[in-house]
Design a protein around this motif. Structure first.
Motif, PDB file in Angstrom:
ATOM      1  N   LYS A   1     101.584 127.563 101.841  1.00 14.35           N
ATOM      2  CA  LYS A   1     101.944 127.379 100.434  1.00 14.35           C
ATOM      3  C   LYS A   1     103.414 127.696 100.166  1.00 14.35           C
TER       4      LYS A   1
ATOM      5  N   GLY B   1      89.782 132.958 106.397  1.00 17.68           N
ATOM      6  CA  GLY B   1      88.584 132.317 105.856  1.00 17.68           C
ATOM      7  C   GLY B   1      88.551 132.336 104.333  1.00 17.68           C
ATOM      8  N   GLN B   2      87.942 131.313 103.758  1.00 21.17           N
ATOM      9  CA  GLN B   2      87.862 131.208 102.298  1.00 21.17           C
ATOM     10  C   GLN B   2      87.081 132.394 101.729  1.00 21.17           C
ATOM     11  N   GLY B   3      87.644 133.036 100.733  1.00 17.05           N
ATOM     12  CA  GLY B   3      87.005 134.175 100.096  1.00 17.05           C
ATOM     13  C   GLY B   3      87.291 135.502 100.766  1.00 17.05           C
ATOM     14  N   GLU B   4      87.944 135.461 101.930  1.00 16.10           N
ATOM     15  CA  GLU B   4      88.261 136.712 102.624  1.00 16.10           C
ATOM     16  C   GLU B   4      89.565 137.305 102.093  1.00 16.10           C
TER      17      GLU B   4
ATOM     18  N   SER C   1      98.383 125.516 110.828  1.00 14.11           N
ATOM     19  CA  SER C   1      98.530 126.387 109.657  1.00 14.11           C
ATOM     20  C   SER C   1      99.807 126.097 108.890  1.00 14.11           C
TER      21      SER C   1
ATOM     22  N   SER D   1      99.404 123.686 105.918  1.00 12.41           N
ATOM     23  CA  SER D   1      98.771 124.176 104.686  1.00 12.41           C
ATOM     24  C   SER D   1      99.464 125.417 104.125  1.00 12.41           C
TER      25      SER D   1
ATOM     26  N   GLU E   1      98.263 133.515 106.990  1.00 13.74           N
ATOM     27  CA  GLU E   1      97.534 133.403 105.715  1.00 13.74           C
ATOM     28  C   GLU E   1      96.702 132.121 105.585  1.00 13.74           C
ATOM     29  N   PRO E   2      97.229 130.932 105.965  1.00 12.79           N
ATOM     30  CA  PRO E   2      96.435 129.708 105.779  1.00 12.79           C
ATOM     31  C   PRO E   2      95.172 129.639 106.631  1.00 12.79           C
TER      32      PRO E   2
END
Length: 344
Positions: free
Chosen positions: A222, A77-80, A217, A220, A73-74
C-alpha cells in the motif's frame, strides 16, 4: 556421527571464507609499511568523525528493518494483527553478526527468527527478502551508472594507468564460461518451471509457491512511496557511513564527494565476494580509488584497514546486542487477535 559431520560442515563454512578473506588481505598488504599505518592510527586519526560515521550505519540498518516490514505486511493473513516493527529491525541488525560467522547465512537466520516470534511462513518471508535484496541490487546499479557517467575522466584515467585491468575485464566478458553459466541458468529455469507446473502438490512446489507469494508482496504493497523513500534513505545512510570517515584522515579530508562516491560504489560490490564483510575485496576497491586519486599507497591502505575494522566491529557489536534483546523484547508476546486485545 551425524552431529559431528554437521559441526565439521559449519566449521568449514566459517573457515573457508575467512581464509579466503585472509589471503586477499595478506596479498594486498604484503608490501605496505606497517609503521606508517601505525602512525596513522596513533597520530593522524580524528576519532570524532569516525565515531560519527557509525551512527549513519546504524541509521541505515534500522531503516532497512522498517523497509522489510513494509514488504511483510501484505502477506499477513486477513484479520491478523500486523507483526511488530521491532522484530523486523532487530532481526535485520542481528543478521549482520550472523553473516560474520558464515557469509550469506544472516538472511536465512533473519527469516527463521522472525518466523519464530511472528509465526509466519519461512518460505513466504524468504520471498519478501528476495524483494528486499532486489531493491538493493537495483539501487546499487543506479548508483554505479550515475557514478560512471558522472566521473568518466576518472575511469578513463584509471584504465589508462592500469591496462591489466582492461585485459581482465575483456577476458571476463568474452569468457565461454560466462555464457555457459547463463545458458545453464536459462535451461534450468525452464525445466524447473515445467516440473513445478506438472507437480503442483509436490512439497517443493508448495515451497516455491510460498516464496512467489512473498515476492508478489510488492505488488499489493500500500505504501510504495514510503518503500522508495526508505530505499533512498538506506543508501544515503550507507554513503554517509563511508564518506564521513573521510574526514577522520588528513589525506582524504579534501578529496571531495566525487571521489568518495566512486570508492563507495566500487567497494559496495565487494558484497558479491563470499567472505565475511567483503574482507579483502572491500579494501582492494577503496585502495585502488584512493591511490588513483593521488593518495599514498600506505595511507590508502591505512584508511581501508582502520575504517573497515572499526565499522565491521561496530555492526557486529550492534547486531549482537540486537540478538540478545530479541528474546526479552518478545517475552509474553504472541501475535494473535485475542492476545492483541488483552494487551490493549
Amino acid at each position: 556421527m551425524t552431529k559431528q559431520k554437521n559441526t565439521l560442515k559449519e566449521v568449514v563454512r566459517f573457515v573457508l571464507p575467512l581464509a579466503l578473506g585472509g589471503i586477499l588481505l595478506a596479498f594486498l598488504y604484503r608490501k605496505m609499511d606497517w609503521l606508517t599505518i601505525k602512525r596513522i592510527w596513533e597520530d593522524d586519526l580524528d576519532y570524532k568523525f569516525l565515531l560519527l560515521s557509525l551512527l549513519f550505519g546504524l541509521f541505515a540498518n534500522v531503516i532497512r528493518g522498517l523497509r522489510w516490514d513494509l514488504l511483510v505486511e501484505p502477506v499477513v493473513g486477513q484479520g491478523e494483527p500486523l507483526p511488530r516493527k521491532g522484530n523486523a529491525i532487530l532481526t535485520v541488525l542481528g543478521s549482520y553478526t550472523v553473516n560474520m560467522l558464515i557469509p550469506r547465512s544472516g538472511e536465512l537466520w533473519r527469516c527463521a527468527e522472525y518466523k519464530r516470534y511472528e509465526q509466519m511462513s519461512f518460505s513466504t518471508l524468504l520471498g519478501t527478502l528476495i524483494n528486499d535484496r532486489l531493491a538493493d541490487v537495483i539501487s546499487l546499479g543506479l548508483i554505479l551508472v550515475a557514478v560512471v557517467l558522472g566521473n568518466q575522466d576518472f575511469f578513463w584515467n584509471f584504465f589508462a594507468g592500469n591496462p591489466e585491468q582492461v585485459v581482465k575485464l575483456q577476458s571476463l566478458l568474452f569468457s565461454p564460461w560466462l555464457y555457459l553459466i547463463v545458458l545453464v541458468f536459462i535451461v534450468g529455469s525452464i525445466l524447473g518451471y515445467r516440473f513445478l507446473k506438472a507437480h503442483p502438490n509436490n512439497k517443493i512446489s508448495q515451497i516455491v509457491r510460498s516464496i512467489i507469494l512473498g515476492i508478489a508482496s510488492i505488488k499489493s504493497m500500500k505504501e510504495r512511496g514510503r518503500f522508495i523513500l526508505y530505499s533512498f534513505l538506506i543508501w544515503i545512510g550507507y554513503f554517509l557511513y563511508f564518506y564521513v570517515a573521510f574526514w577522520s584522515f588528513p589525506f582524504t579530508r579534501d578529496l571531495g564527494v566525487g571521489t568518495a562516491l566512486v570508492a563507495f560504489a566500487l567497494s559496495s560490490m565487494s558484497a558479491l565476494v563470499p567472505v565475511q564483510a567483503g574482507m579483502g575485496a572491500w579494501h582492494a576497491a577503496v585502495i585502488a580509488v584512493l591511490v588513483s586519486s593521488g593518495v599514498d599507497a600506505n595511507n590508502a591502505g591505512g584508511f581501508a584497514l582502520i575504517v573497515h575494522s572499526v565499522q565491521t566491529l561496530w555492526i557486529t557489536l550492534v547486531g549482537l546486542i540486537g540478538i540478545l534483546i530479541l528474546p526479552a523484547y518478545n517475552r509474553n508476546y504472541s501475535r494473535n487477535i485475542n492476545q492483541n486485545e488483552i494487551n490493549g
